[in-house]
Write an enzyme that holds these catalytic residues in place. Structure first.
Site, mmCIF file in Angstrom:
data_model
loop_
_atom_site.group_PDB
_atom_site.id
_atom_site.type_symbol
_atom_site.label_atom_id
_atom_site.label_comp_id
_atom_site.label_asym_id
_atom_site.label_seq_id
_atom_site.Cartn_x
_atom_site.Cartn_y
_atom_site.Cartn_z
ATOM 1 N N HIS A 26 27.398 -31.806 21.877
ATOM 2 C CA HIS A 26 27.862 -31.478 23.234
ATOM 3 C C HIS A 26 29.345 -31.117 23.208
ATOM 4 O O HIS A 26 30.149 -31.647 23.991
ATOM 5 C CB HIS A 26 27.605 -32.652 24.189
ATOM 6 C CG HIS A 26 26.211 -32.694 24.730
ATOM 7 N ND1 HIS A 26 25.146 -33.140 23.981
ATOM 8 C CD2 HIS A 26 25.693 -32.335 25.938
ATOM 9 C CE1 HIS A 26 24.035 -33.056 24.699
ATOM 10 N NE2 HIS A 26 24.342 -32.566 25.892
ATOM 11 N N HIS A 64 17.072 -34.085 28.289
ATOM 12 C CA HIS A 64 17.328 -33.036 27.293
ATOM 13 C C HIS A 64 16.549 -31.779 27.674
ATOM 14 O O HIS A 64 15.313 -31.820 27.788
ATOM 15 C CB HIS A 64 16.902 -33.546 25.917
ATOM 16 C CG HIS A 64 17.074 -32.564 24.800
ATOM 17 N ND1 HIS A 64 18.275 -31.952 24.519
ATOM 18 C CD2 HIS A 64 16.183 -32.105 23.880
ATOM 19 C CE1 HIS A 64 18.116 -31.160 23.472
ATOM 20 N NE2 HIS A 64 16.857 -31.227 23.077
#
Length: 276
Positions: free
Chosen positions: A38, A122
């Protein structure tokens, strides 16, 4: 003590002799996340932390049990997660994930719960989760049970994003961007670095490219903008999603309620106006 003040009960804290009676007619919440890059400012655990946080708050509101979060998810894709060009992402193939989720869900249906709530964190997990659920449904294992499965961002209303994130790029490109950064600033600020990378050209949704230039589709693994991220915004978003989720479960819109809720509340206990 109100539901909002209470700590949700963990299913795994029960003994084998306790579990059937404890969950009978009750709600169980299962978070599903991933270990995925990320960007340079957020940890690999973002999708896991967020799924757990939403699941915990939803379970608190519904007086439900929680399951441990599933940490390994589907592969990261360039147009929605930056892809596998950045270190740290751990994944399984889609066919493996479907089988795992199908078998896990099948095992859970043995418990006499009233409903299962699955909270996904996700982006790439969603189609495999829905496929697994439908395979379990086809086997008749969901008969007499309610299931609510969703990605947390699917419950964010357009009016919220319009008001709070005027340059919203679409959820496919909101990877490591303003919403995830804000949520992490609220939930785990100790894991957020001081960097706030922006990517001014988010990728289009639903387009697979090969060979892909990750220098164009991302900025160091970030697909959109982190500018404007704040703990306050993260807190507002968390509350918005939890409110939407609990309302959806309590209302049961779209369900055949005569099959699952004859004069019952969402916890499986006798309906009480204070619970609604």
């Amino acid at each position: 003590m109100t539901h909002r003040d209470a700590t949700p009960s963990r299913l795994t804290d029960l003994t084998s002799e306790q579990v059937a009676d404890a969950v009978r007619g009750r709600t169980v919440v299962w978070p599903i996340g991933a270990i995925e890059q990320h960007g340079p400012h957020l940890p690999l655990s973002v999708d896991l932390i967020l799924a757990e946080a939403f699941a915990t708050e939803i379970a608190r509101e519904l007086d439900a049990f929680t399951l441990p979060a599933q940490a390994i998810g589907a592969r990261s894709l360039p147009q929605s997660g930056g892809g596998l060009f950045f270190p740290g992402t751990v994944y399984v193939g889609g066919d493996t994930l479907v089988r795992f989720l199908r078998d896990t869900l099948s095992a859970l249906t043995v418990l006499p719960m009233a409903r299962l709530v699955v909270v996904n964190g996700h982006y790439e997990n969603e189609p495999f989760l829905f496929e697994a659920l439908d395979q379990v449904r086809e086997r008749g294992l969901l008969d007499g049970m309610e299931v609510f499965a969703f990605s947390w961002w699917s419950l964010v209303r357009d009016t919220w994003t319009d008001a709070e994130t005027p340059r919203f790029p679409g959820w496919h490109a909101e990877h490591a961007g303003i919403t995830e950064t804000s949520l992490m600033l609220h939930l785990r600020p100790d894991l957020v670095t001081d960097e706030r990378p922006d990517h001014d050209s988010p990728p289009r949704a639903g387009v697979y490219l090969h060979p892909v230039d990750v220098g164009q589709t991302t900025h160091r693994g970030v697909l959109s903008s982190t500018s404007g991220s704040s703990s306050g915004l993260g807190e507002k978003l968390l509350r918005h999603v939890v409110d939407e989720a609990t309302a959806m479960v309590r209302d049961g819109t779209g369900l055949l309620l005569d099959r699952t809720r004859p004069a019952r509340g969402v916890s499986g206990r006798p309906r009480d106006r204070e619970d609604l």
